[in-house]
Design an enzyme around this catalytic site. Sequence first.
Site, PDB file in Angstrom:
ATOM      1  N   GLU A 122       0.829  -1.212   0.000  1.00 22.43           N
ATOM      2  CA  GLU A 122       0.000   0.000   0.000  1.00 22.43           C
ATOM      3  C   GLU A 122       0.862   1.260   0.000  1.00 22.43           C
ATOM      4  O   GLU A 122       0.526   2.247  -0.670  1.00 22.43           O
ATOM      5  CB  GLU A 122      -0.956  -0.011   1.196  1.00 22.43           C
ATOM      6  CG  GLU A 122      -1.927  -1.188   1.234  1.00 22.43           C
ATOM      7  CD  GLU A 122      -2.765  -1.348  -0.032  1.00 22.43           C
ATOM      8  OE1 GLU A 122      -2.921  -0.368  -0.785  1.00 22.43           O
ATOM      9  OE2 GLU A 122      -3.248  -2.468  -0.274  1.00 22.43           O
ATOM     10  N   ASP A 162       3.223  -4.711  -5.673  1.00 21.71           N
ATOM     11  CA  ASP A 162       3.654  -6.023  -5.170  1.00 21.71           C
ATOM     12  C   ASP A 162       5.168  -6.102  -5.079  1.00 21.71           C
ATOM     13  O   ASP A 162       5.725  -6.599  -4.088  1.00 21.71           O
ATOM     14  CB  ASP A 162       3.151  -7.134  -6.094  1.00 21.71           C
ATOM     15  CG  ASP A 162       1.719  -7.554  -5.808  1.00 21.71           C
ATOM     16  OD1 ASP A 162       1.173  -7.138  -4.761  1.00 21.71           O
ATOM     17  OD2 ASP A 162       1.147  -8.296  -6.622  1.00 21.71           O
TER      18      ASP A 162
END
Length: 637
Positions: A486, A549
Amino acid sequence: MDKNSNLAKKDFYEYVNNEWLETAKIPSDKPVINSFTFLNDEIEKLLMSDVKKMKIGEISLDTKELQSFVDFYRLVADTDEREKLGVIPLKKRLEYIESFNSLSDLPKDLTDWVLSSYPLPFGIYVAPDMKQADTYAVSLSPAPLFLPDTTYYAEDHPNKKDLLNTFESMMTELLVLTGKSEREASNIVSNAMAFDESLVPFIRSSEESADYTKEYNPRRLEDVKNYHSDIRLDTLISGLLEETPKEVIVTEPEYFENFQQLITAETFENLKAWLLVQQTRRLGDFLTEEFRTVASRYQLALSGAEEMISSEKLHFYTATGYFDQVIGQYYAENYFGQKAKQDVEDMIHEMIQIYQNRLTNNTWLEKVTKDKAILKLNTLGIHVGFPEKIPAIYANLKTKSKADGGSLIENIMDFNRLLAKDLFKRYNTKVDRSEWEMSADMVNAYYHPQKNVIVFPAAILQAPFYDFKQTRSQNYGGIGAVIAHEISHAFDNNGAKFDEFGNMNDWWTEKDLAHFEKLTNEMIAQFDGIPFGNGQVNGTLTVSENIADAGGLSCALEAAQLEDDYNGKELFENWARVWRNKAQEQYTDLLLAVDVHGPNKLRANMQVRNFEEYHKLYNIEKQDEMYLEPEKRISIW
């Protein structure tokens, strides 16, 4: 895990998840099972049980919002009353739409039309202004299509014909249930589908929409007024906002620049049919069980789920859909521990420090860009567990009981009106950066680019993401990587276009931006075209999540390596465990077309191949399928 270590060299995801993949069963009322949905299902069972106890008084209701939620749930769950009313609530609304015979007959007060939840071939909403993120702006967007993406309308799309046939037969049968003859219903649906297809050339695909900064197209209100001579968009927007805006953000200008030719006297019957079909679909879950059964067919065909959800689950979903943060707050206060909250907050601050060190030591960013990136990082808002308060609007959602003459549909329409008014009154007011946009019982997390905040609801702080019983390395491979994922969104191909205040702002040097775009294109190429399901991965559609990711796992690995009990295998294996997934074929195809996230298996496998540490731990050599040449390994953050 498969005990055959050679499988780790061939398919790491299969090596970690082999036994689970062989034994896990997709619930019959869902198209997928994975770590996220499994936890969601467990929370759902827990809360459904509690809500039943609330309904009969076994659990006390200590807030007026929770009392309103239970009052609404009782009404939703009153199936006898639904069967008694039948389709009467829908017929009244359809008759109103049918009363218009030309464009000039459309109600002059479209403001009330919108607030009354009638459909229109466009949407109006209020959200933070991308270039002045502390203030709410108003946006104008196209209508949703019947099929999930413009790519589904291509003549060679393998699912187009079957899905449209299912949709057509479903809607025809639903309209027959409202009292239409078979011929009348068939004509309405045929005309509606013609109108729907006429919109396709002017609507962006999911891939085109993946760069959400392209939605920022400010237009003068005078320009918006000229989009259609009969449908006064300027008057409608001013009426909803209760003031006249100077400009409107048009998310897809091409659609509205062709709006006049899409809706004419000649196409009015098609538009009218489209309105009837959309109104019928919107109420599909709120009438009789027979109506709901028919109305579920298209979604089942689209997702591949074997059966529709039970009426019991539907009642729960409907009630919590309107009171999501109320029930989320209940969940967090009763089932979430402060110790976990503090531990995760500590991990977040640790991840931020790791990120800051990586930015400071970055070899390709110039100092001016580094300084701005670190400033953005240090301005990042952090929300864990649950919000300090829920929005005030929930106190206004008061159910009108059956005894007082309130039906389910009437209450839903009243709620919709209140929620819409609450949204529109935000226009030109200041954004509350502390307000959550996800309830605490959701197994998920998010980064908000206009607020520059990261949010981790209570529900995701469970195994395999996070657990006191897991080792520190396992937790870094789970929630640690999610946290850094995030944070990485603040610096992905979309987030990097926004500054520390959430304003869309070009804060990169030309040289740094060029290098970043080169790395972004390498990430696109790494995923693009990989065969999966009945299609292939779209690297452009999924690039923002793939960048996040990569940054997430990289930072989690570095943080874990600072621990005295670091265990690299535990970290990588829990990373792969988090992404375990089984899905119906149709659902896999759907996600390939519309989801900005890549397939879970590839999220597990592709990212670990970018790390030398993974190659060393599992003795991955050139002849192994999991091997990736060092020059092809991508490291952005």
